[in-house]
Design a protein around this motif. Structure first.
Motif, PDB file in Angstrom:
ATOM      1  N   MET A 260      -2.900   4.294  13.293  1.00 13.71           N
ATOM      2  CA  MET A 260      -2.878   2.967  13.452  1.00 13.71           C
ATOM      3  C   MET A 260      -3.834   2.071  13.798  1.00 13.71           C
ATOM      4  O   MET A 260      -4.089   1.615  12.981  1.00 13.71           O
ATOM      5  N   THR A 261      -4.533   3.518  15.153  1.00 11.65           N
ATOM      6  CA  THR A 261      -5.773   1.911  15.669  1.00 11.65           C
ATOM      7  C   THR A 261      -6.830   1.713  14.110  1.00 11.65           C
ATOM      8  O   THR A 261      -7.795   1.233  14.126  1.00 11.65           O
ATOM      9  N   VAL A 267     -10.925   1.751   9.054  1.00  9.82           N
ATOM     10  CA  VAL A 267     -11.714   3.339   8.465  1.00  9.82           C
ATOM     11  C   VAL A 267     -11.500   3.639   7.528  1.00  9.82           C
ATOM     12  O   VAL A 267     -10.344   3.539   7.512  1.00  9.82           O
ATOM     13  N   PRO A 268     -12.115   3.765   6.654  1.00 13.13           N
ATOM     14  CA  PRO A 268     -11.708   4.579   5.305  1.00 13.13           C
ATOM     15  C   PRO A 268     -10.845   5.420   5.069  1.00 13.13           C
ATOM     16  O   PRO A 268     -10.868   6.390   6.846  1.00 13.13           O
ATOM     17  N   GLY A 269      -9.672   5.907   4.179  1.00 20.18           N
ATOM     18  CA  GLY A 269      -8.355   6.876   4.467  1.00 20.18           C
ATOM     19  C   GLY A 269      -7.649   7.125   5.150  1.00 20.18           C
ATOM     20  O   GLY A 269      -6.772   7.109   5.239  1.00 20.18           O
ATOM     21  N   TYR A 270      -7.500   5.587   6.081  1.00 22.12           N
ATOM     22  CA  TYR A 270      -6.396   5.497   7.079  1.00 22.12           C
ATOM     23  C   TYR A 270      -5.989   3.933   6.211  1.00 22.12           C
ATOM     24  O   TYR A 270      -5.802   2.977   7.063  1.00 22.12           O
ATOM     25  N   HIS A 271      -5.201   4.748   5.045  1.00 24.45           N
ATOM     26  CA  HIS A 271      -4.395   3.063   4.231  1.00 24.45           C
ATOM     27  C   HIS A 271      -2.957   4.039   4.200  1.00 24.45           C
ATOM     28  O   HIS A 271      -2.765   5.530   5.008  1.00 24.45           O
ATOM     29  N   TYR A 272      -1.257   2.847   4.526  1.00 27.16           N
ATOM     30  CA  TYR A 272      -0.731   3.376   4.007  1.00 27.16           C
ATOM     31  C   TYR A 272       0.076   2.725   2.941  1.00 27.16           C
ATOM     32  O   TYR A 272       0.696   4.033   2.411  1.00 27.16           O
ATOM     33  N   TRP A 273       0.516   1.909   2.678  1.00 21.00           N
ATOM     34  CA  TRP A 273       1.309   1.282   1.593  1.00 21.00           C
ATOM     35  C   TRP A 273       0.315   1.155   0.655  1.00 21.00           C
ATOM     36  O   TRP A 273      -0.777   1.268   0.434  1.00 21.00           O
ATOM     37  N   THR A 274       0.971   1.726  -0.604  1.00 24.27           N
ATOM     38  CA  THR A 274       0.809   1.961  -1.941  1.00 24.27           C
ATOM     39  C   THR A 274      -0.065   0.708  -2.521  1.00 24.27           C
ATOM     40  O   THR A 274      -1.546   1.396  -2.632  1.00 24.27           O
ATOM     41  N   GLU A 275      -0.312  -0.371  -2.398  1.00 20.49           N
ATOM     42  CA  GLU A 275      -1.087  -1.926  -2.505  1.00 20.49           C
ATOM     43  C   GLU A 275      -2.768  -1.248  -1.459  1.00 20.49           C
ATOM     44  O   GLU A 275      -3.492  -2.623  -1.971  1.00 20.49           O
ATOM     45  N   GLU A 283      -6.718   9.865  -1.415  1.00 21.25           N
ATOM     46  CA  GLU A 283      -6.114  10.238  -0.142  1.00 21.25           C
ATOM     47  C   GLU A 283      -6.060   9.468   1.644  1.00 21.25           C
ATOM     48  O   GLU A 283      -6.376   8.721   1.421  1.00 21.25           O
ATOM     49  N   THR A 284      -4.865   9.440   1.510  1.00 24.87           N
ATOM     50  CA  THR A 284      -4.722   9.121   2.609  1.00 24.87           C
ATOM     51  C   THR A 284      -4.128  10.355   4.018  1.00 24.87           C
ATOM     52  O   THR A 284      -3.609  11.319   3.865  1.00 24.87           O
ATOM     53  N   LYS A 285      -4.937   9.940   5.377  1.00 15.12           N
ATOM     54  CA  LYS A 285      -5.132  10.820   6.389  1.00 15.12           C
ATOM     55  C   LYS A 285      -3.418  11.280   6.901  1.00 15.12           C
ATOM     56  O   LYS A 285      -3.769  12.183   7.464  1.00 15.12           O
ATOM     57  N   TYR A 286      -2.297  10.886   6.516  1.00 13.42           N
ATOM     58  CA  TYR A 286      -1.308  10.995   7.470  1.00 13.42           C
ATOM     59  C   TYR A 286      -0.753  11.842   6.446  1.00 13.42           C
ATOM     60  O   TYR A 286       0.359  12.390   6.536  1.00 13.42           O
ATOM     61  N   GLY A 287      -1.450  12.140   5.462  1.00 15.92           N
ATOM     62  CA  GLY A 287      -0.771  13.664   4.481  1.00 15.92           C
ATOM     63  C   GLY A 287      -0.170  14.832   5.643  1.00 15.92           C
ATOM     64  O   GLY A 287       0.276  15.725   5.257  1.00 15.92           O
ATOM     65  N   SER A 288      -1.467  14.815   6.386  1.00 18.02           N
ATOM     66  CA  SER A 288      -1.240  16.184   7.483  1.00 18.02           C
ATOM     67  C   SER A 288       0.094  16.198   8.127  1.00 18.02           C
ATOM     68  O   SER A 288      -0.770  17.600   9.158  1.00 18.02           O
TER      69      SER A 288
END
Length: 350
Positions: A260-261, A267-275, A283-288
């Motif tokens: 969230m921070t 910061v690149p890669g820290y996206h959540y919603w599809t849009e 790729e988004t970081k929360y996948g792991s």
């Protein structure tokens, strides 16, 4: 007053505030002699604005608390601040972090709830915090090859308390009103002045647009690069922060709050919603993340970006924060369970 006007005129140039902050601001100690000043309100203090900011905070207690929590986490990524905190050894474990950051919360709530007059808890709190910064600067300077608590460090820390609230109010679910936000900026301009931040380095000015520009400079050129180069020490201190404050809010998780921070910081890669994705295959970081961390992250975003639009739900969460403040002061049962009675009660100004 003239030097302040000159500094704000120079802000018309791109990144001029940042240049001063990273230049002389990084070399200028927050205070040299703790006894060389008398705590006083700035000449431009406006009581109506200050009290309006206090009401604005109470209207958005939950959302602004989370914004401040993310702010505390991001400043740990800044090496000059992190090194001093590591040296003081007062927040490197869950129990020491609990005591340090609960004290920080208590000080901040004093500022938001008390009148700012000589002799009040808020006034004594500011004096205590200012002395603490001077003491930490002297100790670290003596032991860490001249490393000091600088004006730059203070301004970056000031961002941690108010920056995300001003720049990311939509993502945080904060009710926006320009006059309220101007009052909040005035509030933190006053606090910054009183804890020793010089006007030219104060993140908050008498102009909302100029303040936002200063905050973006700090976010883009100091905080974002710091989060891109996270260290083991940052993770250790960050996990201690979240583990400690779990006793204040049990819905805390390091991976979720770091995501969230970083998302608030861009910061690149820290996206959540599809849009939000730069491209469909990004790729988004929360996948792991673990299932629990992913759940907490989803819950956080749902609360801040959907549920807080409801006045009733916002009132409920704010009331829970008021209850948490009461419990952590008089019956910190989660801290007693985790750390024992001796470490669970935190008292400031004693």
């Amino acid at each position: 007053m003239g030097s302040e006007m000159d500094a704000q005129k120079n802000d018309d140039q791109p990144n001029s505030y940042l240049q001063g902050l990273l230049g002389d601001g990084a070399k200028t100690q927050v205070d040299v002699d703790v006894d060389a000043y008398e705590l006083q309100l700035p000449p431009w203090y406006e009581d109506d604005k200050f009290k309006r900011a206090q009401r604005y905070f109470k209207q958005n207690f939950f959302a602004m608390f989370v914004a401040k929590l993310c702010g505390l986490l991001v400043v740990l990524a800044v090496p000059s601040i992190l090194n001093v905190l590591i040296y003081t050894n007062q927040s490197s474990t869950a129990v020491t972090a609990y005591r340090r950051y609960i004290a920080t919360i208590m000080h901040t709530l004093n500022w938001y709830y008390e009148d700012l007059l000589p002799g009040t808890a808020a006034w004594k709190s500011i004096a205590f915090v200012r002395r603490g910064h001077v003491a930490a600067s002297k100790r670290s300077s003596a032991k860490l090859a001249g490393r000091i608590v600088s004006q730059k460090d203070m301004a970056v820390t000031q961002f941690g308390f108010v920056g995300y609230t001003v720049l990311c109010y939509k993502k945080l679910g904060i009710v926006y009103n320009k006059e309220d936000m101007e009052a909040l900026v005035h509030f933190w301009r006053v606090i910054g002045y009183m804890i020793g931040i010089h006007d030219r380095y104060n993140l908050c000015t008498d102009n909302l647009a100029a303040t936002e520009d200063r905050m973006r400079q700090v976010q883009e050129h100091i905080l974002r690069p710091a989060l891109l180069t996270q260290t083991e020490n940052f993770e250790k201190m960050g996990r201690a922060l979240i583990d400690g404050l779990w006793c204040f809010n049990p819905f805390l998780d390091f991976d979720a709050f770091l995501f969230m921070t970083a998302r608030l910081t861009g910061v690149p890669g820290y996206h959540y919603w599809t849009e939000e994705l730069p491209s469909p295959d990004s790729e988004t970081k929360y996948g792991s993340f673990s299932r629990y961390s992913r759940f907490i992250l989803y819950f956080l975003l749902l609360v801040h970006e959907v549920w807080l639009t409801s006045t009733l739900f916002r009132w409920y969460l704010n009331s829970q924060m008021v209850m948490s403040r009461f419990l952590i002061t008089y019956f910190p049962f989660l801290a007693i369970f985790k750390f024992g009675i001796g470490d669970s009660y935190v008292r400031i100004l004693k």
